[in-house]
Design a protein around this motif. Structure first.
Motif, PDB file in Angstrom:
ATOM      1  N   SER A  61       3.282  -1.743  10.107  1.00  0.00           N
ATOM      2  CA  SER A  61       2.192  -2.284   9.505  1.00  0.00           C
ATOM      3  C   SER A  61       2.575  -3.819   9.416  1.00  0.00           C
ATOM      4  O   SER A  61       2.239  -4.388   8.266  1.00  0.00           O
ATOM      5  N   PRO A 108      -2.296  -1.855  14.107  1.00  0.00           N
ATOM      6  CA  PRO A 108      -3.746  -1.487  14.090  1.00  0.00           C
ATOM      7  C   PRO A 108      -4.200  -1.601  15.762  1.00  0.00           C
ATOM      8  O   PRO A 108      -3.868  -2.636  16.394  1.00  0.00           O
ATOM      9  N   VAL A 171      -4.241   3.568  15.178  1.00  0.00           N
ATOM     10  CA  VAL A 171      -3.044   2.850  15.088  1.00  0.00           C
ATOM     11  C   VAL A 171      -1.970   3.221  16.261  1.00  0.00           C
ATOM     12  O   VAL A 171      -2.111   4.665  16.887  1.00  0.00           O
TER      13      VAL A 171
END
Length: 181
Positions: A61, A108, A171
């Motif tokens: 992330s 994402p 994801v």
């Protein structure tokens, strides 16, 4: 990035690794040096490390923030070419990865979206990222629908960020290896 920088995550990760260095743009509100975590405050595109340093790099992330408005994290404001910034970050991560090493990346995924402080990767951006990571890249996609489940890029391609209880509805997890010397 600081995605691993939570005590409940670190207590699960640390027994499985020989050492852990967390790289962030600026100090975070919590740090855990007493657990043996080492912190490095740097830009992913200019790591003050020698080449071929790490056996494994986890970039969880984080790449979706590179080149975007990072002022909330103590980093720079948005750059003119965020895509070029991601390319530079990947090149730097590969530089510090040892021959035979493994690079784990999550971003994402779904509809290509620009949220100012981060981006969601669409199919085109994900293909480009996989190409930059190297010759041998495995892709696994997870999508959220009441719980996280393994999915396919095609099935998750319509996911939009922030339209449910969880922010990311899908994801992409990429695993790349650097050629052994």
């Amino acid at each position: 990035g600081g995605s691993l920088n939570h005590r409940h995550v670190l207590t699960r990760v640390l027994p499985r690794v020989a050492g852990l260095h967390i790289v962030t743009a600026a100090p975070e509100s919590h740090a855990y040096p007493e657990l043996g975590v080492s912190y490095l405050f740097a830009d992913f595109r200019a790591l003050p490390l020698r080449s071929d340093y790490y056996d494994t790099i986890c970039c969880v992330s984080s790449l979706e923030h590179v080149g975007m408005d990072n002022t909330a994290y103590g980093g720079p404001s948005r750059e003119a070419d965020p895509t070029g910034a991601v390319t530079a970050a990947v090149a730097e991560l590969k530089r510090v990865l040892a021959p035979g090493g493994r690079l784990l990346v999550t971003v994402p995924f779904g509809v290509s979206e620009d949220h100012g402080w981060f981006r969601q990767f669409g199919e085109t951006e994900l293909e480009a990222l996989a190409g930059e990571l190297g010759e041998r890249v495995d892709l696994t996609v997870f999508a959220y629908s009441q719980e996280w489940q393994r999915s396919t890029p095609a099935a998750a391609a319509g996911a939009r960020y922030g339209d449910s209880v969880v922010a990311a509805r899908a994801v992409a997890c990429l695993e790349a290896w650097k050629k052994a010397a």
